[in-house]
Enzyme design. Sequence first.
Site, short mmCIF file in Angstrom:
data_model
loop_
_atom_site.label_atom_id
_atom_site.label_comp_id
_atom_site.label_asym_id
_atom_site.label_seq_id
_atom_site.Cartn_x
_atom_site.Cartn_y
_atom_site.Cartn_z
N SER A 89 0.79 -1.24 0.00
CA SER A 89 0.00 0.00 0.00
C SER A 89 0.82 1.29 0.00
CB SER A 89 -0.95 0.01 1.20
OG SER A 89 -2.04 -0.87 0.98
N LYS A 251 3.42 6.61 4.81
CA LYS A 251 2.45 5.70 4.20
C LYS A 251 2.97 4.29 4.37
CE LYS A 251 -1.18 4.20 2.47
NZ LYS A 251 -1.02 3.14 3.48
N SER A 252 2.18 3.47 5.02
CA SER A 252 2.56 2.10 5.31
C SER A 252 2.04 1.14 4.24
CB SER A 252 2.01 1.69 6.68
OG SER A 252 0.58 1.77 6.66
N GLY A 253 2.48 -0.10 4.33
CA GLY A 253 2.00 -1.14 3.44
C GLY A 253 2.25 -2.51 4.05
#
Length: 306
Positions: A89, A251-253
Site C-alpha cells: 500500500s 504511508k505504510s504497506g
Amino acid sequence: MKLKTKASIKFGICVGLLCLSITGFTPFFNSTHAEAKSIEDTNMASCITNKKFVQLEKKFDARLGVYAIDIGSNKTIAYRPNERFAYASTYKVLAAAAVLKKNSIEKLNEVIHYSKDDLVTYSPITEKHLDTGMSLKEISEAAIRYSDNTAGNILLQQLGGPKGFEKSLKQIGDHVTKAKRFETDLNSAIPGDIRDTSTAKALATDLKAFTLDNTLTTDKRMILTDWMRGNATGDELIRAGAPIGWEVGDKSGAGSYGTRNDIAIVWPPNRAPIVVAILSNRFTKDANYDNALIAEAAKVVLNDLK
C-alpha cells in the site's frame, strides 16, 4: 540462511578493507590525509550501521531494504537499496501525488461515483459513501490516511490503471517500479515476481520528488504532506522509531510473505527533513510481520542522521 550469510560476509569484507586503510594502505592517492581520514571515518560508520541492519534481519528472521536521504547534508543511508520488494500500500501516496500533479485543485473537488461491485476488502471509508460518492480529494485522503483499498483502485483508474501509474513514475525518473495489478492482488508479494515491486531507493526518491522537490506546486505539496502527517496506520512504524519531537508523515504497506513497509518524510526540529523508505519481508507465504522491525530499523537510520 544463505541470505543472511551473504550480508554478514559483506560486512566482514567492508571492515577488512577499512582495516587495511587504517594500517597504512590507502586508495586515496589524490586526496590529502585529512580527506582520506574523513572518508575512512564515514565508511566505517556506514559499516557499523549496516551491521545493525544485519542484526535486525537475524533477530526478526526477515529481509530489509533501507534508503534514507538527509536533505540538509545530502547524506544517505543504504542497505539493500536496489533489491526488490512488493510495494504493497505504499504506492497509494505516490498514486495520490500523481493524481494531484495531473489535476487542478478545483478538479479534485469533483465527485466520483462507484458501485458496490467496485468495493474490495478493507475499504473502511469508501464503503460508507456508496450512495453519495466521494470527491477525488476525499478519495486521495482515504487512500493515504486510512489505506482504503477501493480508494487506491480509484486513484489507479484515474491514472489509466497500473500501466498509467507506472508511466507517471517514469515521468519523474523512476524506471524501477513495476506496477501491474489492482488491489488486492498487488499484495501477493511472491518471491521472484517483479509485478508490483520497487526498491527502497526508488520509493524514497519518488517520495522526495513529490513532497520536497518541484514536481508538485507548493499548495499541492502541502496537501500531500498534510495527508501523510495524518496517517492513521503508521504509529508503530517509522514514527515509533523517531526521536521525541520529530514529526513524521508516512504511508505504510503490508502483504503476504510477512511484507511490511513504511515510507516517510521526517521533520526534525529546526533543520531540513529526512526521506526514509524501509521495506521488509519474510520467507514463507503465511509469515506474520512485526511492526517492531520497521520501528527499530527507523531508529537506526534516524539516530545515525541526528
